[in-house]
Design an enzyme around this catalytic site. Structure first.
Site, PDB file in Angstrom:
ATOM      1  N   ASP A  42      14.942 -12.522  33.584  1.00  0.00           N
ATOM      2  CA  ASP A  42      14.984 -13.982  33.501  1.00  0.00           C
ATOM      3  C   ASP A  42      14.085 -14.664  34.532  1.00  0.00           C
ATOM      4  O   ASP A  42      13.924 -15.884  34.508  1.00  0.00           O
ATOM      5  CB  ASP A  42      16.422 -14.492  33.734  1.00  0.00           C
ATOM      6  CG  ASP A  42      17.256 -14.461  32.455  1.00  0.00           C
ATOM      7  OD1 ASP A  42      16.670 -14.283  31.374  1.00  0.00           O
ATOM      8  OD2 ASP A  42      18.483 -14.611  32.566  1.00  0.00           O
ATOM      9  N   PRO A  71      27.250 -21.355  39.427  1.00  0.00           N
ATOM     10  CA  PRO A  71      28.199 -20.251  39.253  1.00  0.00           C
ATOM     11  C   PRO A  71      27.478 -18.908  39.060  1.00  0.00           C
ATOM     12  O   PRO A  71      26.420 -18.845  38.428  1.00  0.00           O
ATOM     13  CB  PRO A  71      28.982 -20.662  38.001  1.00  0.00           C
ATOM     14  CG  PRO A  71      28.911 -22.153  37.989  1.00  0.00           C
ATOM     15  CD  PRO A  71      27.553 -22.499  38.561  1.00  0.00           C
ATOM     16  N   SER A 126      18.359 -15.239  39.244  1.00  0.00           N
ATOM     17  CA  SER A 126      16.953 -15.135  38.821  1.00  0.00           C
ATOM     18  C   SER A 126      16.160 -16.343  39.301  1.00  0.00           C
ATOM     19  O   SER A 126      14.999 -16.216  39.708  1.00  0.00           O
ATOM     20  CB  SER A 126      16.870 -15.055  37.294  1.00  0.00           C
ATOM     21  OG  SER A 126      17.620 -13.971  36.817  1.00  0.00           O
ATOM     22  N   SER A 127      16.792 -17.508  39.246  1.00  0.00           N
ATOM     23  CA  SER A 127      16.111 -18.720  39.694  1.00  0.00           C
ATOM     24  C   SER A 127      15.866 -18.670  41.199  1.00  0.00           C
ATOM     25  O   SER A 127      14.785 -19.041  41.687  1.00  0.00           O
ATOM     26  CB  SER A 127      16.964 -19.942  39.332  1.00  0.00           C
ATOM     27  OG  SER A 127      16.287 -21.132  39.634  1.00  0.00           O
ATOM     28  N   LYS A 178      19.596 -22.424  34.353  1.00  0.00           N
ATOM     29  CA  LYS A 178      19.010 -22.528  33.004  1.00  0.00           C
ATOM     30  C   LYS A 178      20.114 -22.495  31.975  1.00  0.00           C
ATOM     31  O   LYS A 178      21.228 -22.012  32.230  1.00  0.00           O
ATOM     32  CB  LYS A 178      18.014 -21.393  32.721  1.00  0.00           C
ATOM     33  CG  LYS A 178      18.570 -19.954  32.832  1.00  0.00           C
ATOM     34  CD  LYS A 178      19.225 -19.403  31.609  1.00  0.00           C
ATOM     35  CE  LYS A 178      19.625 -17.921  31.762  1.00  0.00           C
ATOM     36  NZ  LYS A 178      20.609 -17.472  30.762  1.00  0.00           N
ATOM     37  N   ALA A 184      27.145 -15.879  35.425  1.00  0.00           N
ATOM     38  CA  ALA A 184      27.778 -16.840  34.517  1.00  0.00           C
ATOM     39  C   ALA A 184      26.900 -17.195  33.314  1.00  0.00           C
ATOM     40  O   ALA A 184      27.253 -18.053  32.522  1.00  0.00           O
ATOM     41  CB  ALA A 184      28.127 -18.116  35.292  1.00  0.00           C
TER      42      ALA A 184
HETATM   43  O1  C5P Z   1      16.319  -7.567  33.861  1.00  0.00           O
HETATM   44  P1  C5P Z   1      17.719  -7.677  34.346  1.00  0.00           P
HETATM   45  O2  C5P Z   1      17.979  -6.863  35.567  1.00  0.00           O
HETATM   46  O3  C5P Z   1      18.192  -9.087  34.468  1.00  0.00           O
HETATM   47  O4  C5P Z   1      18.617  -7.067  33.183  1.00  0.00           O
HETATM   48  C1  C5P Z   1      19.935  -6.657  33.389  1.00  0.00           C
HETATM   49  C2  C5P Z   1      20.341  -5.740  32.249  1.00  0.00           C
HETATM   50  O5  C5P Z   1      20.477  -6.487  31.035  1.00  0.00           O
HETATM   51  C3  C5P Z   1      19.364  -4.652  31.931  1.00  0.00           C
HETATM   52  O6  C5P Z   1      19.604  -3.525  32.693  1.00  0.00           O
HETATM   53  C4  C5P Z   1      19.645  -4.385  30.475  1.00  0.00           C
HETATM   54  O7  C5P Z   1      20.796  -3.586  30.358  1.00  0.00           O
HETATM   55  C5  C5P Z   1      20.005  -5.747  29.936  1.00  0.00           C
HETATM   56  N1  C5P Z   1      18.890  -6.465  29.315  1.00  0.00           N
HETATM   57  C6  C5P Z   1      18.410  -6.071  28.085  1.00  0.00           C
HETATM   58  N2  C5P Z   1      17.379  -6.745  27.510  1.00  0.00           N
HETATM   59  C7  C5P Z   1      16.830  -7.809  28.122  1.00  0.00           C
HETATM   60  C8  C5P Z   1      17.311  -8.247  29.361  1.00  0.00           C
HETATM   61  C9  C5P Z   1      18.339  -7.546  29.943  1.00  0.00           C
HETATM   62  O8  C5P Z   1      18.908  -5.099  27.497  1.00  0.00           O
HETATM   63  N3  C5P Z   1      15.831  -8.472  27.513  1.00  0.00           N
END
Ligand code: C5P
Length: 332
Positions: free
Chosen positions: A152, A110, A119-120, A18, A113
């Site tokens: 994501d 990558p 996530s995908s 994405k 990145a």
């Molecule tokens: O949800 P995910 O594991 O991808 O998020 C990784 C980190 O990115 C979270 O632990 C948080 O620190 C930060 N994050 C955030 N707000 C979001 C998405 C991610 O603060 N909307």
């Protein structure tokens, strides 16, 4: 599992990367995550995932090829399969948990990145494993499972350009561009440094932020793409606004100080606006077509060989010429 549920062949999915055309951070939520407003689009660069039933009595397994994606036990494909199994109504399998799965993943996007590869993969795994198990799980429940896996992940279940809000769980599909338009090309340049998303959000929370202009640009773009009024040229005409519509850019620059000189050298070489995708470090430039992005990729390789790029990291950047997909996915 009854024979009716057993699929003989593997279930294969392409898991696209994405791009965040905009990324506005609206504030910090009570759960510690940040509230976002982002226009996200899928790209033609994709990982390939294939799932097959594992021998009875075995455990879930994952075999990876392609780019190095870190410890396999942290891979979101395995996590997605586990979450799907835990979330399943017992129906299809009687009292037994859903059977083990053998996954294969070819990594081409990558890693760490800003391109959403992990996530995908997770979204593709969730979708594919439910098909493998012939499990009927309604859309809302799938989206909830996806959100548990990562912020994501729900976007990729929408299978096309979307406005993403909340921490990532509110996904509104966008009509995208006028029908019949040539798909815009994108040049992706990923310097050889990995930027963990939590570190970039932490830098943002610590005050590394500038302007906050992304919100208006993001709302405006989402409104324009909601009903398919824009053409590819119109999108390109907005490139300069979009390139500065990422509220995480200052935070990414704070985590990796080499990004700012890198971005400036990229703008000089490409002579067009350059934006950051997600929490980086991938940078993007928009082109009217895939062919135009490929030509720019050739020119960039030449500039790289001539030493005209200021590079963070100790290896050359990854360079990909891709196009933006109006739709992706679906049963193979
Ligand atoms: O949800 P995910 O594991 O991808 O998020 C990784 C980190 O990115 C979270 O632990 C948080 O620190 C930060 N994050 C955030 N707000 C979001 C998405 C991610 O603060 N909307």
């Amino acid at each position: 599992m009854t024979d009716a549920h057993r699929r003989l062949g593997p279930v294969v999915r392409l898991a696209p990367a994405k791009l965040n055309l905009t990324l506005a951070v609206l504030g910090r939520r009570e759960d510690g995550f940040h509230a976002l407003h982002s226009v996200m689009v899928p790209l033609s660069l994709a990982d390939q995932l294939s799932l097959a039933p594992a021998p009875p009595g075995g455990v879930d397994s994952l075999h990876r090829t392609g780019l190095d994606a870190g410890p396999i036990e942290h891979d979101l494909v395995l996590r997605a399969i586990r979450h799907a199994r835990e979330a399943l109504p017992r129906g299809p399998f009687g009292a037994d948990p859903a059977p083990p799965v053998a996954a294969r993943l070819d990594k081409r996007i990558p890693v760490a990145a800003g391109l959403g590869g992990g996530s995908s993969d997770a979204a593709a795994a969730l979708d594919a494993v439910l098909e493998l198990w012939a499990a009927d799980v309604e859309t809302e429940r799938r989206a909830a499972i996806a959100a548990e896996i990562g912020s994501d992940v729900p976007f990729f279940l929408a299978r096309g350009p979307a406005l993403v809000e909340g921490r990532g769980e509110r996904v509104t599909p966008l009509a995208w561009l006028r029908p019949g338009e040539e798909a815009p090309g994108v040049l992706l340049v990923t310097p050889a440094v990995r930027l963990p998303t939590p570190a970039v959000f932490a830098a943002y929370a610590a005050g590394h932020r500038a302007g906050g202009a992304a919100r208006l640009a993001s709302e405006h773009l989402a409104a324009e793409l909601r009903d398919g009024r824009l053409g590819t040229r119109d999108l390109l005409a907005r490139a300069a606004v979009l390139a500065s519509a990422n509220d995480l850019a200052a935070a990414a620059d704070a985590v990796e100080p080499g990004l700012l000189p890198f971005r400036r050298s990229l703008v000089r070489v490409l002579a067009r606006p350059v934006g950051l995708s997600g929490s980086g470090p991938t940078h993007w430039a928009l082109y009217p077509s895939l062919d135009a992005a490929r030509a720019a990729s050739d020119a960039l390789h030449a500039a790289l060989a001539a030493g005209r790029l200021a590079l963070p990291g100790d290896a050359p950047p990854a360079i990909h010429a891709v196009s933006i997909l109006a739709a992706h996915g679906g049963p193979s």
